[in-house]
Design an enzyme around this catalytic site. Sequence first.
Site, PDB file in Angstrom:
ATOM      1  N   LYS A 123      -3.122   5.841  -4.323  1.00  0.00           N
ATOM      2  CA  LYS A 123      -4.269   6.699  -4.022  1.00  0.00           C
ATOM      3  C   LYS A 123      -4.127   8.055  -4.696  1.00  0.00           C
ATOM      4  CE  LYS A 123      -4.120   4.604   0.585  1.00  0.00           C
ATOM      5  NZ  LYS A 123      -2.681   4.251   0.599  1.00  0.00           N
ATOM      6  N   ASP A 157       0.834  -1.200   0.000  1.00  0.00           N
ATOM      7  CA  ASP A 157       0.000   0.000   0.000  1.00  0.00           C
ATOM      8  C   ASP A 157       0.868   1.249   0.000  1.00  0.00           C
ATOM      9  OD1 ASP A 157      -2.980   1.004   0.762  1.00  0.00           O
ATOM     10  OD2 ASP A 157      -1.496   2.230   1.794  1.00  0.00           O
ATOM     11  N   HIS A 184      -8.048   9.073  -1.865  1.00  0.00           N
ATOM     12  CA  HIS A 184      -7.393   9.100  -0.554  1.00  0.00           C
ATOM     13  C   HIS A 184      -8.294   9.672   0.543  1.00  0.00           C
ATOM     14  CE1 HIS A 184      -3.047   9.280   1.204  1.00  0.00           C
ATOM     15  NE2 HIS A 184      -3.913   8.843   2.102  1.00  0.00           N
ATOM     16  N   TYR A 197       2.378   9.996  -0.226  1.00  0.00           N
ATOM     17  CA  TYR A 197       3.413   9.452   0.663  1.00  0.00           C
ATOM     18  C   TYR A 197       4.809   9.817   0.180  1.00  0.00           C
ATOM     19  CZ  TYR A 197      -0.294   6.425   2.563  1.00  0.00           C
ATOM     20  OH  TYR A 197      -1.445   5.938   3.132  1.00  0.00           O
TER      21      TYR A 197
END
Length: 276
Positions: free
Chosen positions: A76, A46, A109, A51
Amino acid sequence: MTGTPLHSFNDGRTLPAVGLGTYPLDDADAEKAVAGALGLGYRLVDTALNYGNERGTGRGIAASGVPRDEIVVTSKVPGRHHGYEETLASFEESRALLGLDHIDLYLIHWPLPRVDRYVDTWKAMLKLREDGLVRSVGVSNFTAEHIERLERETGVLPAVNQIELHPLLPQAELRAFHESKGIVTEAWSPLARGREVLEDPATVAAARAHGVTPGQVVLRWHTQLGVVPIPKSADPGRQRENLDLFGFTLTAEELAAIGGGKEHRFGGDPETHEEF
């Protein structure tokens, strides 16, 4: 180590019952963590554009030597890219950073209800799925009302809703809603902030009873509730531990005691939180 079971999606695909989270690893750490985890047997990874580690995650997948078709890669679309054309462009950015020709599970997200563009984003994701660039589509941090709107306006339910879920926030009502709609529940931050959950007397007692660690008890609690936890760890020993959840079973009494405390949310409220 017992093999990892699979969940069936409402679109016919499957999802491993536990995955590897990568937030907040940077590219270098993500590459090492992902390659190592895949070598241990993880098959669900994931990440997210926000990120900042998709490049490293992709490199870790390539370095692992595990066949691509065995891995479920999740990413996402961030809030700043909500909207139809914006989402299509965001996907291409993620795909390029990951170095992959497709993404297995693509999520919104956060819903950002004030911005009110998540339905347009969802329509773009359905287009990506139709074109074979995304295998399955889902959401993250959505409420039941947000999901019902997607269904009402597009006729398509998400395969997954990834939400904050742990013994201090068991999300029973939302889990029941997901089950009624055939949606898989994924848990981010499945160990909460760690100490509050791992030192809880009910968790410690169950760990002693089964000869496992408190972390394994909490993650097993998730899997027995039908939830897919995505714990983050860059440590090989901890990664191995987090995957080794299926050789013991918590009793009904242990499950109830672990999830029976006062509720506390550590992350944002989906109704108001904005993350661009």
